[in-house]
Design a protein around this motif. Structure first.
Motif, mmCIF file in Angstrom:
data_model
loop_
_atom_site.group_PDB
_atom_site.id
_atom_site.type_symbol
_atom_site.label_atom_id
_atom_site.label_comp_id
_atom_site.label_asym_id
_atom_site.label_seq_id
_atom_site.Cartn_x
_atom_site.Cartn_y
_atom_site.Cartn_z
ATOM 1 N N GLY A 869 0.804 -1.213 0.000
ATOM 2 C CA GLY A 869 0.000 0.000 0.000
ATOM 3 C C GLY A 869 0.836 1.261 0.000
ATOM 4 N N LYS A 870 2.081 1.185 0.531
ATOM 5 C CA LYS A 870 2.922 2.377 0.616
ATOM 6 C C LYS A 870 3.313 2.851 -0.780
ATOM 7 C CE LYS A 870 7.101 4.109 2.888
ATOM 8 N NZ LYS A 870 8.254 3.742 3.733
ATOM 9 N N ASN A 871 3.087 4.132 -1.011
ATOM 10 C CA ASN A 871 3.422 4.765 -2.303
ATOM 11 C C ASN A 871 2.744 4.058 -3.478
ATOM 12 O OD1 ASN A 871 5.103 6.621 -0.977
ATOM 13 N ND2 ASN A 871 6.841 5.205 -1.082
ATOM 14 N N SER A 930 -4.148 -2.260 2.119
ATOM 15 C CA SER A 930 -4.446 -1.292 3.176
ATOM 16 C C SER A 930 -5.184 -0.077 2.633
ATOM 17 C CB SER A 930 -3.156 -0.856 3.881
ATOM 18 O OG SER A 930 -3.465 -0.170 5.084
ATOM 19 N N GLN A 931 -6.055 -0.283 1.650
ATOM 20 C CA GLN A 931 -6.870 0.788 1.103
ATOM 21 C C GLN A 931 -8.321 0.333 1.035
ATOM 22 O OE1 GLN A 931 -5.544 2.263 -2.685
ATOM 23 N NE2 GLN A 931 -3.550 2.969 -1.916
ATOM 24 N N SER A 932 -9.231 1.267 1.285
ATOM 25 C CA SER A 932 -10.647 0.980 1.107
ATOM 26 C C SER A 932 -10.995 1.104 -0.372
ATOM 27 C CB SER A 932 -11.482 1.949 1.926
ATOM 28 O OG SER A 932 -11.333 3.267 1.419
ATOM 29 N N PRO A 933 -12.170 0.603 -0.799
ATOM 30 C CA PRO A 933 -12.556 0.769 -2.214
ATOM 31 C C PRO A 933 -12.584 2.231 -2.649
ATOM 32 C CG PRO A 933 -13.924 -0.898 -1.163
ATOM 33 C CD PRO A 933 -13.109 -0.291 -0.076
ATOM 34 N N GLY A 934 -13.088 3.108 -1.751
ATOM 35 C CA GLY A 934 -13.129 4.528 -2.121
ATOM 36 C C GLY A 934 -11.740 5.104 -2.314
#
Length: 989
Positions: A869-871, A930-934
């Protein structure tokens, strides 16, 4: 003997089957080179192809533009290459381009000058490096892995691949190649070669070339058969070394043929180069092994000094080839002296072999004329065809002739050896005939004695046959018993270790929770599972006593009706808990008999326990007692359960046998109960029979003799063990989940162990459970848990199948899986790891070890999530992800890009597009990147907007609308927050 072949591989690349097909009418192909924009064309060279005419053009004959370094923008037609270096891309280490550091860009403009020519073209690219091909700025293919670093690039060649491109018009089209080669496999071939032509024609030619190079291996198959045959002959008669030396000679021939095949067909350039070196060595060794074989058949004793001399020559050749293989690979034009020396050495070896054969022929070995004739024919073919002095033969004709003539000497040697064996057999036949005549005279004198011996031998043979058959039958029976016992011990391990798990771990907990309700529950676990172990061990002891004959019958007066009714009443609560109707009936009110209550109780306990175990909810179990006038009573236990397959009914009373011995069997057990029941029934003088219909139920009938007791007696008081009901499903746990805690799915068919694991984990995790493998898979797909703990041996689907299903489904592939089982052998552990399990924990396990494994797996998954998820690593470098995650994220990204300008596109619609619910998609993406769909939708839009702004094809406001923002101000705010600078400061690309 394999002839000396042309070794210059670079020459082979320039004379592929396409360019060798010069007999095809060569018409016209249009090639136009340009620099700069589409209309600013320079370096124009054109050939024309007319309708229904086929040809192939070598594009290296036309000037290319080259620029060292790497810039993705150089693939675009707008890039200016007017100041680039003009060169032929087929270069070596001695003719490297200017500023070449192992990589760079090559460009050429092509066009079709005749509109009537075919629209579908093919490109054939030959190189030993890595490349990416761009057509009008769009990447269309790649071979190997391009990199600007000499450490992570991957070189590859694809000798049979044709890349299709379309030229529907007569406008110029840009062909750009991004190429790197940091370590050339051949010093004279660091660049690449490119041919273009009609795609269908080129495909046909490439397929023909591939079939041809595969076809030459047919002679290798024949040689392999000869090697195996003569090695077997040597194994049976090692004193004759001829077969061994023959096998060495043919093996060298076969190896040379195979390495020649690799030179043509290998996809790894370094494998091809290594095969070339081995091919050279095999060609040199063939001369020596052939001479060794000729010496063997020509002399009774090998001439050691001559062999040493020729062996030294061969060794020098091998050493020289190893030290100078790069020069030899550049062709004999740069190694002419060595070519002459190699030919002279081959002639010397050939002449020495011929001299040895002629000497042996003069001494009387006439069959060697066969070998001598073959050598003459082989020499003629090598000179006329192999060297191709008059250029009468094509490359294919030469290769075909050399492949099959390499069989000539081996086949002739085989014929020679066969003739030698036939001659030996004739001599043996004559000797046997003489021995037979002598034996006949002796036999006449001993006729009476022989007759007696013959009769005794026949009797002995018959006895041996009978005994052998008995031994075979006993062996088969022992094998069947061994297999049954093996299954028994595996299942017994499972039966023992599960209760042991529930004894050891609750005992540790009781040290800290002696007077709590939790402690009482753990105490109940210990008591229940200890009783189960005691019952199982008691059955084993009873079987042991029955085998040794130490069981005695202890009869006493017993009123059977009331005794049975009292005993069965103890199972009503268990049956009611499982929603099974349990009933007892008897036509008589009383039946006083002399009986052994202990053995009757064990018989009834096994039959009734099995009936309840294999009957599902809503079924019925009936027990019936009837007496007859011949002093026998019949005890019938029937159920409406799953039944027993007809082909397994005959074995269910065998010890340790189970009708279902697979890992997915619905019920446990060790296969002891029914065997013990039959033994006890026989001990009491009775019999037991069974009838069953699969899917409809089973009926056991026990017939026992009895002695009726006169008058009423005092019925003895019997204390029966209370059957242990299944634990309640809810067990007092709160069904509501804490969103801040990880979700753990426990798939375990043993209710007590499932309940224990649930209690152990409930303080730190949200725990959901499933009773079998099929429900476990469904629950995992529904809830997308953080981690899965699964048993191995379960109904419906076992732990291996659960793990495989979750690891191959893109919705659950990221979830760590811990397999929990009693099977701790190496093979089971390896199989668990192969199915994708992240950990394999054997029963009985320490709950602290389980918690530590879980925490470690969840922590590792968290670290990977932070990394990806980073960058936005998942977006910029998706190849770092596992392949199944790459496919999933690529599908999500394409779904977002398809609706990039839709400001109403939401997480719900994204979930529908990828086949997941909103909750499933949210948990999957959170666990993976580590991201949501939005957040993912916003990230894709920002990256897409950044690309548009770099290309300067629209204003900031226009870009905002293109990426789904109705308000440019909101877009600018979001863009600045995402990248750290406003959209107006995006540098041009």
């Amino acid at each position: 003997m394999i002839p000396l072949l042309e070794n210059r591989l670079s020459l082979f690349r320039e004379t592929t089957s396409m360019t060798r097909c010069s007999y095809i009418p060569f018409f016209f192909f249009a090639v136009m080179c340009a620099a700069g924009a589409l209309t600013a064309q320079t370096n124009t060279a054109a050939l024309t192809i007319k309708k229904e005419q086929w040809s192939t053009v070598y594009l290296n004959n036309y000037p290319w533009r080259f620029q060292a370094g790497d810039d993705p923008g150089w693939a675009k037609p707008e890039a200016d290459d007017s100041r680039w270096e003009t060169l032929n891309p087929n270069f070596g280490n001695d003719s490297l381009p200017k500023n070449w550091e192992g990589y760079g860009w090559f460009r050429i403009w092509v066009r079709k000058s005749d509109p009537a020519a075919t629209d579908t073209w093919g490109l054939y690219l030959n190189h030993d490096g890595a490349s990416e091909i761009y057509w009008d700025g769009r990447k269309v293919a790649g071979t190997g892995r391009f990199s600007t670093s000499g450490t992570d690039w991957v070189a590859r060649r694809d000798p049979y691949a044709i890349l299709p491109v379309a030229i529907p018009d007569t406008l110029p089209h840009l062909l750009a190649i991004r190429y790197c080669n940091f370590r050339p496999a051949y010093p004279d071939f660091a660049g690449f070669q490119l041919w273009a032509g009609d795609m269908h024609t080129m495909n046909v030619q490439r397929r023909e070339a591939q079939r041809f190079i595969d076809f030459i291996l047919l002679s290798g198959a024949a040689q392999a058969i000869l090697i195996v045959l003569h090695l077997l002959l040597f194994a049976f008669y090692p004193a004759n070394k001829t077969n061994l030396y023959y096998s060495l000679f043919v093996f060298n021939t076969l190896a040379a043929l195979y390495f020649r095949y690799l030179i043509e067909a290998a996809t790894d350039p370094y494998t091809q180069a290594f095969a070339f070196r081995l091919f050279q060595s095999c060609v040199d060794l063939i001369n020596f092994t052939q001479l060794l074989l000729l010496y063997t058949i020509s002399y009774h004793k090998l001439p050691v000094r001559r062999l040493g001399l020729f062996g030294s020559i061969t060794l020098c050749q091998l050493i020289y080839n190893g030290l100078h293989w790069e020069e030899l690979s550049e062709g004999f034009s740069s190694a002419g002296a060595w070519r002459i020396a190699t030919a002279v050495i081959a002639i010397i070896f050939f002449s020495e072999g011929a001299r040895a054969i002629i000497s042996a022929i003069r001494k009387g070995n006439r069959r060697l004329w066969l070998i001598a004739g073959g050598m003459v024919v082989l020499g003629i073919i090598n000179i006329a065809v192999g060297m191709n002095l008059f250029q009468w033969f094509t490359f294919r004709q030469i290769m075909t002739a050399m492949s099959f003539t390499s069989l000539l000497i081996p086949v002739l040697f085989s014929i020679y050896l066969a003739l030698d064996v036939a001659d030996t057999n004739r001599r043996l036949a004559r000797q046997l005939k003489e021995n037979g005549e002598l034996s006949a005279r002796t036999l006449a004198q001993e006729q009476e004695k022989t007759k007696l011996i013959k009769e005794q031998a026949e009797n002995l043979e018959q006895a041996v046959l009978e005994r052998t058959e008995q031994v075979r039958q006993q062996a088969r029976r022992l094998q069947e018993m061994d297999e049954a016992k093996s299954r028994f011990f595996v299942n017994l391990t499972h039966e023992f270790k599960t209760p042991l798990t529930l004894i050891m771990n609750p005992a540790r907990e009781l040290l800290d929770q002696a007077h709590t309700e939790e402690g009482k529950q753990y105490a109940r676990y210990i008591l229940q599972n200890s009783e189960r172990l005691l019952q199982l061990i008691s059955q084993l002891l009873d079987l042991s006593k029955l085998e040794s004959g130490h069981v005695e019958i202890c009869t006493e007066p017993l009123e059977m009706i009331s005794w049975l009714r009292t005993y069965i009443s103890h199972y009503y609560s268990l049956a009611g808990h499982r929603q099974i109707e349990l009933s007892f009936s008897s036509p008589a009110d009383q039946l006083w008999v002399n009986a052994d209550p202990d053995k009757l109780e064990k018989i009834l306990q096994n039959l009734l326990s099995n009936a309840l175990k294999f009957t599902g909810s809503g079924g019925a179990v009936a027990v019936k007692l009837e007496s007859s006038t011949n002093n026998y009573f019949t005890l019938t236990v029937s159920d409406t359960g799953s039944g027993i397959p007809e082909n397994k009914l005959a074995y269910i009373f065998d010890r340790f046998y189970q009708a279902d011995s697979s890992d997915t069997r619905a019920k446990g057990g060790a296969g002891i109960g029914l065997a013990l029941t039959r033994e006890l029934t026989r001990l009491l003088g009775g019999s037991i029979t069974v009838t069953s219909t699969e899917g409809r139920g089973t009926t056991f009938v026990v017939m026992l003799p009895f002695t009726e007791v006169a008058g009423e007696q005092q019925n003895p008081v019997s204390v029966f063990p209370e059957p242990v009901p299944d634990p309640p499903d809810a067990d007092g746990f709160n069904s509501e989940m804490n969103d801040e805690l990880p979700v753990v799915l426990v798939v375990e068919d043993h209710a007590d162990l499932q309940n224990f694991i649930r209690r152990t984990l409930s303080s730190s995790y949200n725990v959901i459970t499933a009773p079998d493998g099929r429900e476990g898979i469904g629950s995992a797909l529904l809830h997308i848990p953080t981690l899965v703990i699964t048993d191995l041996m379960m109904p419906e689907k076992d732990g291996y199948q659960v793990c495989h299903a979750l690891k191959t489904d893109e919705r659950t592939s990221h979830i760590p899986v811990v397999i929990l089982t009693a099977r701790a052998d190496q093979e089971s552990r390896v199989q668990g790891i192969e199915t994708g399990a992240d950990a394999y924990l054997a029963k009985p396990f320490d709950q602290r070890e389980l918690l530590a494994i879980m925490e470690n797996l969840i922590r590792t998954r968290h670290q990977l999530r932070e990394k990806y998820g980073k960058n936005n690593v998942w977006l910029s470098a998706p190849e770092t992800l596992p392949s199944i995650e790459q496919v999933f994220l690529e599908r999500v990204r394409r779904a977002v890009e398809t609706h990039i300008d839709d400001d109403q596109y939401s997480a719900d619609r994204l979930g529908n597009d990828v086949g997941l619910s909103r909750t499933q998609l949210h948990r999957k993406l959170k666990a993976l990147i580590s991201q949501s769909p939005g957040e993912l939708i916003r990230t894709v839009r920002m990256q897409y907007a950044y690309g548009l702004l770099r290309q300067r094809i629209a204003t900031v406001s226009e870009v905002a609308y293109k990426v789904g923002y109705g308000n440019p101000a909101n877009f600018s705010t979001t863009f600045s927050r995402h990248f750290g600078f406003p959209p107006s400061e995006v540098p041009a690309g």
